[in-house]
Design an enzyme around this catalytic site. Structure first.
Site, short mmCIF file in Angstrom:
data_model
loop_
_atom_site.label_atom_id
_atom_site.label_comp_id
_atom_site.label_asym_id
_atom_site.label_seq_id
_atom_site.Cartn_x
_atom_site.Cartn_y
_atom_site.Cartn_z
N LYS A 191 9.41 -2.45 1.87
CA LYS A 191 9.33 -3.92 2.31
C LYS A 191 10.70 -4.28 3.14
O LYS A 191 11.75 -3.46 3.34
CB LYS A 191 9.17 -4.92 1.15
CG LYS A 191 8.28 -4.23 0.16
CD LYS A 191 6.80 -4.06 0.65
CE LYS A 191 5.75 -3.68 -0.46
NZ LYS A 191 4.63 -3.20 0.16
C1 LIG Z 1 3.51 -2.93 -1.62
C2 LIG Z 1 2.29 -3.78 -1.89
C3 LIG Z 1 2.11 -3.84 -3.26
C4 LIG Z 1 2.81 -3.37 -4.37
O1 LIG Z 1 4.01 -3.51 -4.32
P1 LIG Z 1 5.00 -2.78 -5.42
O2 LIG Z 1 6.26 -3.46 -5.59
O3 LIG Z 1 5.35 -1.40 -5.11
O4 LIG Z 1 4.29 -2.89 -6.94
C5 LIG Z 1 1.10 -4.85 -3.53
N1 LIG Z 1 0.43 -5.40 -2.38
C6 LIG Z 1 0.51 -5.27 -1.33
C7 LIG Z 1 -0.22 -5.83 0.04
C8 LIG Z 1 1.76 -4.30 -0.80
O5 LIG Z 1 1.92 -4.01 0.62
#
Ligand SMILES: *Cc1c(COP(=O)(O)O)cnc(C)c1O
Length: 393
Positions: A191
């Site tokens: 992210k």
């Molecule tokens: C990355 C992501 C998640 C999960 O996030 P984590 O912090 O890795 O658990 C959930 N939903 C979406 C749309 C994502 O891109």
């Protein structure tokens, strides 16, 4: 091709001595689990997005689980969402014993087609779980309106959308300022800002926030920080079953530095996205992503549509030339975990979701990229696609 000029990664976190120093400071303080740094990160994140409450947790998947639990999602309840998302979105619904009802995405984007939501509502619908996919805000205003008119809470999967903005009654607001009931964020390295792993919940509802704090720490009535600070002996109790979904103070200290960097990171990502759009406009066979005029993406990912060329062949040709890409977003309903139809319901035809998975690719986008990288990527993509066009003719 063996003589790769250089290799451009699809994404890269922005981390340097400042994050290392923050981690060091916490380690040497002697308190490394959830404590004062987590509390400070929560205050700063809440102020950044404009939310009354922010609660840090171990990742966005656990955030989604707690969000759904807080609004009372349980066995066999239905939650309207998209299949076209990282699988954690659907999995969090399953953690509650509930059923994801998958509806299709828009024709010209990767977010839920709001026009399909009402037809998917049944007597069992208990939530709408919308996703701001790839950092691009979904049409939250219309989704909240539908939720309110049917008395259904709205949860935002804002995993990718830290720093994204939406035009709300004439003002630009950060995603996470509560318009839905709860928003959930991720700080995974993929992210725009990262704590290694990490998550955050924002809400305007103090009762939800209280529940998150109880559940993230085993359902413990009195947190360890309070017991340690007390001059009286305190025995904690466990009134309900909780989880260990804590963020550590090491992570939070890193997160506080990342949050300071965030405006600069997002500004640079927007410049790169503009540059991409300009360059891709001159290339046949590829469509740049569209940004609605009421949305400003943080461009967590830059996902383009291939109009004809094969996805895998294009990705391989780019990789052979030192450019790494990823296929577009997956679809949960096509994975083994969801093939058993007891696990999900198709709330609409999912043809657009499937087409998006099979025809889109994510191009490299990182703050560290140079003008030369962008020119090289666009030039190479143009070359690869025109070669394919000629081969097909
Ligand atoms: C990355 C992501 C998640 C999960 O996030 P984590 O912090 O890795 O658990 C959930 N939903 C979406 C749309 C994502 O891109």
């Amino acid at each position: 091709m063996s003589n790769q000029p250089y290799r451009i990664p699809v994404a890269r976190p922005v981390l340097d001595e400042r994050e290392a120093e923050a981690a060091r400071r916490v380690i040497l303080s002697g308190w490394v689990t959830q404590g004062p740094e987590v509390a400070a990160f929560e205050r700063e994140f809440a102020a950044f997005v404009g939310a009354p409450h922010a609660c840090a947790v171990s990742n966005c998947t656990t955030a989604l689980h707690l969000a759904l639990k807080a609004i009372g999602i349980g066995l066999d309840d239905e939650v309207i969402t998209v299949s076209h998302s990282f699988i954690a979105t659907a999995n969090a619904v399953r953690y509650c014993g509930a059923i994801p009802v998958f509806v299709d995405i828009e024709a010209d984007g990767y977010n839920i087609d709001v026009g399909l939501i009402e037809a998917a509502i049944t007597r069992r619908t208990r939530a709408i779980l919308c996703v701001h996919q790839l950092g691009m805000p979904c049409d939250l205003a219309r989704i909240v309106e539908i939720g309110q008119s049917h008395g259904i809470p709205v949860i935002e999967d804002a995993a990718c959308a830290t720093g994204s903005e939406i035009l709300w009654e004439g003002n630009w607001e950060k995603i996470g300022k509560p318009h839905g009931d709860i928003a959930c964020f991720s700080f995974h390295p993929r992210k725009v800002v990262t704590t290694g792993d990490g998550g955050m919940l924002t809400t305007r509802n103090p009762e939800y926030d209280e529940k998150f704090r109880l559940w993230r720490q085993h359902g413990m009535s009195v947190p360890d920080t309070v017991r340690h600070g007390s001059s009286q002996v305190i025995y904690e109790t466990y009134p309900e079953i909780g989880y260990n979904y804590r963020m550590t103070d090491v992570q939070a200290a890193i997160g506080r530095v990342q949050l300071e960097r965030l405006p600069g990171i997002v500004a640079r990502r927007r410049e790169i996205a503009l540059d991409y759009a300009r360059r891709l406009a001159g290339i046949e066979g590829v469509a740049a992503p569209r940004e609605p005029d009421w949305a400003q993406s943080n461009w967590q990912s830059y996902c383009v549509r291939l109009l004809g060329a094969g996805q895998r062949a294009t990705m391989q040709a780019l990789l052979d030339r030192g450019i790494s890409t990823r296929r577009g977003i997956m679809n949960a309903h096509l994975e083994g975990a969801y093939l058993d139809r007891g696990c999900s319901v198709l709330g609409s035809d999912l043809a657009r979701s499937e087409a998006a998975q099979n025809s889109s690719i994510i191009l490299p986008l990182s703050v560290q990229m140079s003008e030369a990288d962008l020119a090289y990527i666009a030039g190479t993509l143009g070359e690869v696609l025109s070669r394919r066009g000629r081969a097909a003719a």
